[in-house]
Design a protein around this motif. Sequence first.
Motif, PDB file in Angstrom:
ATOM      1  N   GLY A 195       0.826  -1.209   0.000  1.00 57.98           N
ATOM      2  CA  GLY A 195       0.000   0.000   0.000  1.00 57.98           C
ATOM      3  C   GLY A 195       0.859   1.257   0.000  1.00 57.98           C
ATOM      4  N   ILE A 196       0.221   2.393   0.235  1.00 58.89           N
ATOM      5  CA  ILE A 196       0.914   3.689   0.240  1.00 58.89           C
ATOM      6  C   ILE A 196       0.578   4.400   1.546  1.00 58.89           C
ATOM      7  CG2 ILE A 196       1.127   5.937  -0.889  1.00 58.89           C
ATOM      8  CD1 ILE A 196       0.373   4.631  -3.509  1.00 58.89           C
ATOM      9  N   PRO A 197       1.570   4.914   2.255  1.00 55.63           N
ATOM     10  CA  PRO A 197       1.271   5.697   3.458  1.00 55.63           C
ATOM     11  C   PRO A 197       0.296   6.834   3.134  1.00 55.63           C
ATOM     12  CG  PRO A 197       3.631   5.272   3.286  1.00 55.63           C
ATOM     13  CD  PRO A 197       3.021   4.811   2.005  1.00 55.63           C
ATOM     14  N   GLU A 198      -0.637   7.078   4.043  1.00 55.77           N
ATOM     15  CA  GLU A 198      -1.678   8.084   3.784  1.00 55.77           C
ATOM     16  C   GLU A 198      -1.076   9.446   3.468  1.00 55.77           C
ATOM     17  OE1 GLU A 198      -4.870   7.608   3.486  1.00 55.77           O
ATOM     18  OE2 GLU A 198      -4.692   5.462   3.886  1.00 55.77           O
ATOM     19  N   GLU A 199       0.034   9.792   4.131  1.00 64.20           N
ATOM     20  CA  GLU A 199       0.620  11.108   3.903  1.00 64.20           C
ATOM     21  C   GLU A 199       1.263  11.228   2.525  1.00 64.20           C
ATOM     22  OE1 GLU A 199       3.649   8.553   6.067  1.00 64.20           O
ATOM     23  OE2 GLU A 199       1.504   8.978   6.215  1.00 64.20           O
ATOM     24  N   ALA A 200       1.503  10.080   1.852  1.00 58.94           N
ATOM     25  CA  ALA A 200       2.139  10.103   0.532  1.00 58.94           C
ATOM     26  C   ALA A 200       1.143   9.955  -0.602  1.00 58.94           C
ATOM     27  CB  ALA A 200       3.193   9.010   0.433  1.00 58.94           C
ATOM     28  N   LEU A 201      -0.147   9.700  -0.292  1.00 58.75           N
ATOM     29  CA  LEU A 201      -1.141   9.481  -1.358  1.00 58.75           C
ATOM     30  C   LEU A 201      -1.276  10.700  -2.274  1.00 58.75           C
ATOM     31  CD1 LEU A 201      -4.041   7.510   0.403  1.00 58.75           C
ATOM     32  CD2 LEU A 201      -2.663   6.776  -1.558  1.00 58.75           C
ATOM     33  N   GLY A 202      -1.095  11.877  -1.706  1.00 54.85           N
ATOM     34  CA  GLY A 202      -1.239  13.084  -2.527  1.00 54.85           C
ATOM     35  C   GLY A 202      -0.039  13.381  -3.395  1.00 54.85           C
ATOM     36  N   ARG A 203       1.056  12.625  -3.229  1.00 47.28           N
ATOM     37  CA  ARG A 203       2.272  12.929  -3.983  1.00 47.28           C
ATOM     38  C   ARG A 203       2.617  11.876  -5.032  1.00 47.28           C
ATOM     39  NH1 ARG A 203       7.341  13.775  -0.605  1.00 47.28           N
ATOM     40  NH2 ARG A 203       8.028  14.429  -2.688  1.00 47.28           N
ATOM     41  N   VAL A 204       1.934  10.744  -4.989  1.00 49.45           N
ATOM     42  CA  VAL A 204       2.358   9.643  -5.855  1.00 49.45           C
ATOM     43  C   VAL A 204       2.179   9.951  -7.340  1.00 49.45           C
ATOM     44  CG1 VAL A 204       2.022   7.839  -4.138  1.00 49.45           C
ATOM     45  CG2 VAL A 204       0.087   8.579  -5.556  1.00 49.45           C
ATOM     46  N   PHE A 205       1.358  10.959  -7.669  1.00 50.26           N
ATOM     47  CA  PHE A 205       1.192  11.311  -9.078  1.00 50.26           C
ATOM     48  C   PHE A 205       2.250  12.314  -9.540  1.00 50.26           C
ATOM     49  CE2 PHE A 205      -3.194   9.981  -8.014  1.00 50.26           C
ATOM     50  CZ  PHE A 205      -3.330   8.974  -8.946  1.00 50.26           C
ATOM     51  N   ASP A 206       3.086  12.796  -8.615  1.00 55.39           N
ATOM     52  CA  ASP A 206       4.158  13.719  -9.001  1.00 55.39           C
ATOM     53  C   ASP A 206       5.201  12.974  -9.834  1.00 55.39           C
ATOM     54  OD1 ASP A 206       2.837  15.577  -7.538  1.00 55.39           O
ATOM     55  OD2 ASP A 206       4.193  15.523  -5.813  1.00 55.39           O
ATOM     56  N   ARG A 207       5.759  13.671 -10.778  1.00 54.99           N
ATOM     57  CA  ARG A 207       6.755  13.058 -11.648  1.00 54.99           C
ATOM     58  C   ARG A 207       8.044  12.754 -10.882  1.00 54.99           C
ATOM     59  NH1 ARG A 207       5.691  17.119 -16.818  1.00 54.99           N
ATOM     60  NH2 ARG A 207       3.552  16.447 -17.160  1.00 54.99           N
ATOM     61  N   PHE A 208       8.564  11.574 -11.114  1.00 54.00           N
ATOM     62  CA  PHE A 208       9.809  11.087 -10.536  1.00 54.00           C
ATOM     63  C   PHE A 208       9.724  10.859  -9.024  1.00 54.00           C
ATOM     64  CE2 PHE A 208      11.040  13.706 -14.252  1.00 54.00           C
ATOM     65  CZ  PHE A 208      11.579  12.707 -15.042  1.00 54.00           C
ATOM     66  N   PHE A 209       8.492  10.835  -8.492  1.00 58.09           N
ATOM     67  CA  PHE A 209       8.341  10.509  -7.073  1.00 58.09           C
ATOM     68  C   PHE A 209       8.249   8.988  -6.929  1.00 58.09           C
ATOM     69  CE2 PHE A 209       5.691   9.464  -3.401  1.00 58.09           C
ATOM     70  CZ  PHE A 209       6.406  10.086  -2.395  1.00 58.09           C
ATOM     71  N   ARG A 210       9.077   8.420  -6.049  1.00 59.21           N
ATOM     72  CA  ARG A 210       9.094   6.967  -5.876  1.00 59.21           C
ATOM     73  C   ARG A 210       9.080   6.618  -4.389  1.00 59.21           C
ATOM     74  NH1 ARG A 210      14.284   5.164  -9.133  1.00 59.21           N
ATOM     75  NH2 ARG A 210      14.911   7.269  -8.553  1.00 59.21           N
ATOM     76  N   LEU A 211       8.254   5.637  -4.042  1.00 63.78           N
ATOM     77  CA  LEU A 211       8.302   5.062  -2.707  1.00 63.78           C
ATOM     78  C   LEU A 211       9.354   3.950  -2.703  1.00 63.78           C
ATOM     79  CD1 LEU A 211       4.497   4.750  -1.900  1.00 63.78           C
ATOM     80  CD2 LEU A 211       6.120   6.250  -0.753  1.00 63.78           C
ATOM     81  N   ASN A 212      10.094   3.866  -1.615  1.00 60.68           N
ATOM     82  CA  ASN A 212      11.100   2.805  -1.476  1.00 60.68           C
ATOM     83  C   ASN A 212      12.053   2.792  -2.671  1.00 60.68           C
ATOM     84  OD1 ASN A 212       9.670   2.029   0.855  1.00 60.68           O
ATOM     85  ND2 ASN A 212       8.341   0.689  -0.378  1.00 60.68           N
ATOM     86  N   ALA A 213      12.572   3.973  -3.003  1.00 58.44           N
ATOM     87  CA  ALA A 213      13.437   4.082  -4.186  1.00 58.44           C
ATOM     88  C   ALA A 213      14.693   3.231  -4.061  1.00 58.44           C
ATOM     89  CB  ALA A 213      13.820   5.558  -4.395  1.00 58.44           C
TER      90      ALA A 213
END
Length: 446
Positions: free
Chosen positions: A376-394
């Motif tokens: 899943g995605i942390p709630e605080e990061a849900l608003g950023r996942v559509f940003d370009r070049f943003f990666r979780l667990n890069a």
Amino acid sequence: MRSLKSRIVGTLVVLFAAVGAADAGASYWLSMKHIDELLDQHLQGAAVWLSAGKVGTIGTIGPPQHSIDGFVGQIWKRGLSTPTDNTDPDVTFNRDAPGGYSVERINGHRYRLYTLRKDTDDLTYQVGQPIAFREQTAGRAALESLVPTVLLILLVWIAIPLIVNAAFASLKRASADAETVGIGRLTPLDISQVPEEVRPFADSINRMIARLQVGIDAEKRFIADAAHELRTPIAALQLRIDNLENAPDVTARGERLRELREAIVRTATMIRQILELARADAQQDPGAAVDALDVREMVRTLVADLLPIAYARSIDLGVRRFDATHLNADAGELRMAVRNLVENALRYTPAGGCVDIDVFEDATGAVIRVTDTGPGIPEEALGRVFDRFFRLNAETVEGSGLGLSIVKSVVAKHGGSISLENRRDGQSGLVATVVLPSLVMAIVDG
């Protein structure tokens, strides 16, 4: 085509000329009428004056050449064939003319005549005036009354271009400002002095400039981000090549060659996604072909293409709800968007997990839903996942951070929406839902 200013000036000049001509004609006619009425009043007054015994004050030797106003006065006594008093012996009126005003022709000249009879003294008083003299007098006075109107028309003809030019001066300034607008200078136009009638158009230009500024700023950020992101894989490629050259033996060379291939694949994937994002960001061409797309068939083909990847990662990839769904869309772009969603789910789902795809239609439109069993995605990061070049667990998960940006751009371009939410059914994972305007199609077997 003539300019708007020329048309306004021409129209106003012609309109005012027509109005001025009508006004001049009306003024001329009214002046003639009023002067004629005034001369009639003078005739009547002269007859009354004559009846009061003021014979000597009417004319001198004879009108019109010897009298100031052309009056001829005569007094008749009942029973006599000639007037007892006559200011012009060459002119003799008809003593039997009706009382009041009348017109008579005497010696080839037309006269306007006023006859006054007094029964108390058996006398008839007549005063006449040549009509030619009256018309000449009235015409001269009427023409003189037109002088202010003619001068006013000339002044307005001069003033109209000056006023219109002054009104358009602010547009000239705005036009000069617009000439300086370019990629390097997207400054809004100064429309503080622009006329209210043109302000909506000027406002739309400023809004367009603002949109261009936003778009160009976004492109600059995208190019800067892409350049920054590409430095790492390119540097990695250079490092892999150096390592390959310095391999001590065949085994090491083979291992380093494999690493180089993997680095090339990652770099190619990133470049492909950058190009896909640029294509997705491009505005829809009104003339571009839009397909009547069978979503179910598209997903079926896509799953078949991605099954080897899912199998290699020990992930169960399949479909659950799979209803007939159709919509109008660019087939290539929509396939690219759905593929990015599924690849993203496969990337973050651990081995032994599951990725399910649902395709159906409801009241909101055509729905494509991808559900995974990843972290899943942390709630605080849900608003950023559509940003370009943003990666979780890069650090632990490969990817360019462009997949969801591509999906969002494609969906927005087709008038749809996308949402991400963590699963709330007791399992970890993410639910990605795409909603697009559906198309109800009647399929007739041939």
